[in-house]
Design a protein around this motif. Sequence first.
Motif, mmCIF file in Angstrom:
data_model
loop_
_atom_site.group_PDB
_atom_site.id
_atom_site.type_symbol
_atom_site.label_atom_id
_atom_site.label_comp_id
_atom_site.label_asym_id
_atom_site.label_seq_id
_atom_site.Cartn_x
_atom_site.Cartn_y
_atom_site.Cartn_z
ATOM 1 N N ARG A 119 53.150 36.139 44.245
ATOM 2 C CA ARG A 119 52.235 35.360 44.842
ATOM 3 C C ARG A 119 51.484 36.132 45.649
ATOM 4 N NH1 ARG A 119 53.468 29.972 43.223
ATOM 5 N NH2 ARG A 119 55.469 29.908 42.499
ATOM 6 N N ALA A 120 52.247 36.916 46.700
ATOM 7 C CA ALA A 120 51.306 37.490 47.746
ATOM 8 C C ALA A 120 50.313 38.590 47.062
ATOM 9 C CB ALA A 120 52.328 38.366 48.602
ATOM 10 N N GLU A 172 56.205 33.023 49.748
ATOM 11 C CA GLU A 172 56.739 34.585 49.173
ATOM 12 C C GLU A 172 56.702 35.486 50.379
ATOM 13 O OE1 GLU A 172 56.103 36.519 45.437
ATOM 14 O OE2 GLU A 172 54.726 37.734 46.581
ATOM 15 N N ALA A 221 55.366 38.148 52.871
ATOM 16 C CA ALA A 221 53.887 39.185 52.928
ATOM 17 C C ALA A 221 53.917 39.659 54.240
ATOM 18 C CB ALA A 221 52.855 38.297 52.528
ATOM 19 N N ALA A 243 54.757 35.062 55.563
ATOM 20 C CA ALA A 243 54.777 34.489 54.560
ATOM 21 C C ALA A 243 53.590 33.934 53.956
ATOM 22 C CB ALA A 243 56.193 33.481 54.295
ATOM 23 N N VAL A 244 53.575 33.851 52.677
ATOM 24 C CA VAL A 244 52.198 33.035 52.186
ATOM 25 C C VAL A 244 52.643 31.978 51.406
ATOM 26 C CG1 VAL A 244 50.697 35.124 52.070
ATOM 27 C CG2 VAL A 244 52.020 34.516 50.098
ATOM 28 N N LEU A 283 46.012 31.026 47.845
ATOM 29 C CA LEU A 283 46.544 30.917 49.248
ATOM 30 C C LEU A 283 46.506 29.480 49.928
ATOM 31 C CD1 LEU A 283 47.631 32.148 51.685
ATOM 32 C CD2 LEU A 283 45.448 32.724 52.551
ATOM 33 N N VAL A 312 49.861 30.199 55.661
ATOM 34 C CA VAL A 312 50.434 31.389 56.149
ATOM 35 C C VAL A 312 51.392 31.063 57.026
ATOM 36 C CG1 VAL A 312 50.190 33.532 57.191
ATOM 37 C CG2 VAL A 312 48.315 33.029 55.327
ATOM 38 N N LEU A 337 46.089 40.258 55.137
ATOM 39 C CA LEU A 337 47.555 39.964 54.462
ATOM 40 C C LEU A 337 47.418 41.103 53.391
ATOM 41 C CD1 LEU A 337 46.428 36.222 53.482
ATOM 42 C CD2 LEU A 337 47.930 37.324 55.323
ATOM 43 N N ALA A 370 50.400 42.566 50.566
ATOM 44 C CA ALA A 370 51.764 42.799 49.509
ATOM 45 C C ALA A 370 52.802 43.516 49.903
ATOM 46 C CB ALA A 370 51.328 42.664 48.138
#
Length: 314
Positions: free
Chosen positions: A125-126, A256, A258, A266-267, A274, A277, A308, A310
Amino acid sequence: MDERNRGADGQDRLAERFETHRGHLRAVAYRMLGSLSEADDAVQEAWLRLSRADVRGVENLAGWLTTVVSRLCLDMLRTRAARREDLVGQDLPDHIGNSGDGGGGDGGDGGDPEREAVLVDSVGRALLVVLDTLGPAERIAFVLHDMFAVPFDQIAPVVERSPATTKKLASRARRKVRGTPAVPAAELARHRRVVDAFLAASRSGDLDAILAVLATDVVRRADRAALPPGVPTEVRGARAVAKGVVVFGRRARFAEPALVDGAMGAVVAPGGRLLLVLTFTFAVTGEGEKIAGYEVIADPARLRRLDLAALETV
């Protein structure tokens, strides 16, 4: 005589050859577009172009099809950018925080939620969120080179750049995807373990496990956009915060870890898009490192200002 002119049998054989590559093409297109329905559209258009093309001189059909799909995706990304499509923070489906949740699947664009959920999990997801921040040519170059090992001299004609410039595009995208941690690696790893435990406990709804990662005087803050009317934007104390986390757990399956502004966060990204956050602060207690506070950011303007990245790439 090429396969187009061999009648139905020839077209059937061509279709069979195409089907052997469909899964790969969908994987490429999904990473480029972040939308299952758009990826399927690009793959279908590639088939239509193949069915009309003279491929007698094509030795590497997989490479030919990947190039076609990549060019289609680049055009779609450019159209999206021209429309100034802003996917961040749109269509908040359910309030997050100390509130209820209406459930919902993981489909990002009204297609097949189960199939999209598998794709989202396979990519991360990130990573999908960060890919959405790249320019069209950057995204194409990064996906093809870093995720599918396509050489730069083959990517260059797709993005209409020289191989050297294409390499720079991918390098710039890679830096954005990976980000720059603002804390030492060992500290980031410790914070990652705490956030992982927090999200796992949230998903399971285990109140004791949630309390185990929260400091006694933890504070939860949230944007008004993430809350229904009447719910306070600030909650204090481990038990009060934990009760809200149990409710959040219904959306935690979309969360997830991030890198957020260089720190552990986390995002929350249903369908890889998105939505929210979470940022965290940490405190070292006699029982180890715990979450001293966290904030739920849902305001689109605030989301756009965040840097942001990953934590892991595919």
